[in-house]
Design an enzyme around this catalytic site. Structure first.
Site, short mmCIF file in Angstrom:
data_model
loop_
_atom_site.label_atom_id
_atom_site.label_comp_id
_atom_site.label_asym_id
_atom_site.label_seq_id
_atom_site.Cartn_x
_atom_site.Cartn_y
_atom_site.Cartn_z
N CYS A 200 0.80 -1.23 0.00
CA CYS A 200 0.00 0.00 0.00
C CYS A 200 0.83 1.28 0.00
CB CYS A 200 -0.93 0.00 1.21
SG CYS A 200 -0.11 0.33 2.79
N CYS A 213 3.22 -3.42 8.31
CA CYS A 213 2.77 -2.15 7.76
C CYS A 213 1.85 -1.45 8.76
CB CYS A 213 2.03 -2.36 6.44
SG CYS A 213 1.42 -0.81 5.71
N CYS A 216 -1.84 -1.12 6.54
CA CYS A 216 -2.62 -2.23 5.99
C CYS A 216 -2.23 -3.51 6.73
CB CYS A 216 -2.42 -2.36 4.48
SG CYS A 216 -0.82 -3.06 3.97
N ASP A 333 26.20 2.73 -14.45
CA ASP A 333 25.96 3.79 -13.46
C ASP A 333 26.63 3.43 -12.14
OD1 ASP A 333 24.93 5.67 -11.73
OD2 ASP A 333 22.83 5.28 -12.21
#
Length: 409
Positions: A200, A213, A216, A333
């Site tokens: 979420c 979390c 959620c 990179d």
């Protein structure tokens, strides 16, 4: 095993010949070119070679080559095992590995994170081992949340048995659509890519190894296997000493993942663990090479999480050589160097080499780590007094050093 169709037999044979020729002429170990030739002649060769085999796929940002080797060592207790031992982890490498061991009933294949959905769909592997996801080669692999999402979609609706590290929220999210999951508390030292909920986007609350979390229901699953310092605790609560020869906490975690995969193949811990103890180095990793009285131990680190684990293994009493390239296999990179905390190297002699040594030198200078800049690895090694030295290099720099010493494995 079912005999291959004639076209697939021919493609496999020509691929093996190409691989042999590559090795004989010193162009490489043949683990990629052989597969490319085979796939050129029979595009569906991987599917045909995988048929009727019991396969495990191993994928992660870090540690997949080592874990593949450990699982392979364990499964040799059951019979012949086909594997891509030197890290050729895309379909051409898988074809080459399965062609070289065409009668092996078992296969353990290291798989690049990006290619896992394709390889799982093609091979129908019964077991998948997922260990960690962190930033790596952003110019090639893109955002790791997208990789986790691809894993979720690939595993959904398939009967695959997944062995997954529940300490990594991204791996947990990626694995949670599978029909059957064995959760392993394998640890997560690098947490900088998983502070937000992949379900979420809310914040993840962490307490010790646990996480959940705040917004959620997404949370850390209850593990069946646990890495507890130098031991593994199996699903029955039995404790097994991990007296393996590979160094560091990360390798103890790799070993427990391997034990869980072995058990998924029906191999009990008491038979698998002695096999893991036989592994002393993996494709040159942890090998010590010698020149003029200088004993250099080779450590591979390709991204911030890998450097953190390499620092854990490196001896703080020894001088250290750091080598960084930015070729295709490394990713062009090098901005990830700024995510590594190099301050741990303060107080020891540090020597910097590699094609991107100036990038690394600037990063060390900002971290206030004194260093000596060297034009080549040979120059850096020659500057060491007789005795031991640690070497940390990223992928192509590591392979170049191995080549100079005859590709010790």
């Amino acid at each position: 095993m079912t005999q291959l169709p004639l076209r697939a037999q021919l493609a496999s044979a020509l691929g093996r010949s190409a691989a042999t020729l590559s090795r004989m002429t010193g162009r490489g170990d043949g683990s990629v070119i052989g597969g490319r030739v085979g796939l050129l002649l029979e595009p569906d060769l991987l599917r045909k070679l995988a048929r009727d085999r019991k396969l495990a796929l191993v994928s992660a940002t870090n540690g997949k080559t080592t874990t593949t080797r450990l699982i392979t060592s364990a499964l040799l207790e059951l019979g012949e095992v086909a594997t891509n031992a030197f890290g050729a982890n895309m379909p051409a490498g898988h074809v080459s590995a399965l062609s070289q061991h065409k009668r092996a009933p078992y296969g353990v294949l290291e798989v690049d994170e990006k290619y896992l959905p394709e390889v799982l769909d093609t091979t129908g592997a019964g077991v998948v081992c997922l260990m960690n996801l962190s930033r790596d080669q952003m110019d090639r692999a893109a955002e790791i949340w997208l990789l986790a999402q691809k894993w979720r979609r690939a595993l959904s609706g398939k009967p695959t048995h997944v062995i997954a590290n529940c300490d990594d929220p991204l791996v947990t999210w990626g694995a949670s659509t599978a029909a059957k999951v064995t959760w392993v508390a394998g640890g997560q030292r690098w947490k900088e890519d998983s502070w937000c909920c992949p379900e979420c986007g809310g914040p993840l609350d962490r307490k010790d190894a646990d996480w959940a979390c705040r917004e959620c229901t997404f949370h850390r699953p209850e593990p069946q296997w646990v890495v507890d310092d130098d031991a593994a605790i199996d699903p029955r609560g039995q404790r097994w000493l991990l007296d393996i020869q590979l160094p560091g906490q990360a390798n103890r975690s790799n070993a427990v993942m391997a034990l869980a995969v072995a058990e998924a193949f029906g191999l009990p811990v008491e038979q698998a663990l002695p096999r893991l103890r036989e592994v002393t180095s993996v494709a040159g990793r942890y090998t010590t090479v010698e020149r003029d009285g200088r004993h250099a131990r080779l450590l591979l680190a390709k991204n911030p999480a890998g450097w953190l684990e390499a620092f854990d293994v490196a001896d703080p009493q020894l001088p250290i050589i750091l080598s960084v390239n930015a070729q295709g296999p490394d990713g062009r990179d090098t901005s990830w160097l700024w995510d590594v905390d190099y301050r741990i190297l303060r107080g020891r002699p540090v020597f910097v080499t590699g094609q991107r040594r100036l990038d690394l030198a600037l990063r060390l200078d900002v971290a206030e780590v004194p260093f000596t800049l060297c034009e080549s690895f040979n120059e850096a090694l020659a500057m060491q007094p007789p005795g031991r030295v640690d070497v940390i290099a990223n992928y192509t720099a590591f392979q170049q050093i191995r080549s100079e010493f005859g590709r010790a494995v």
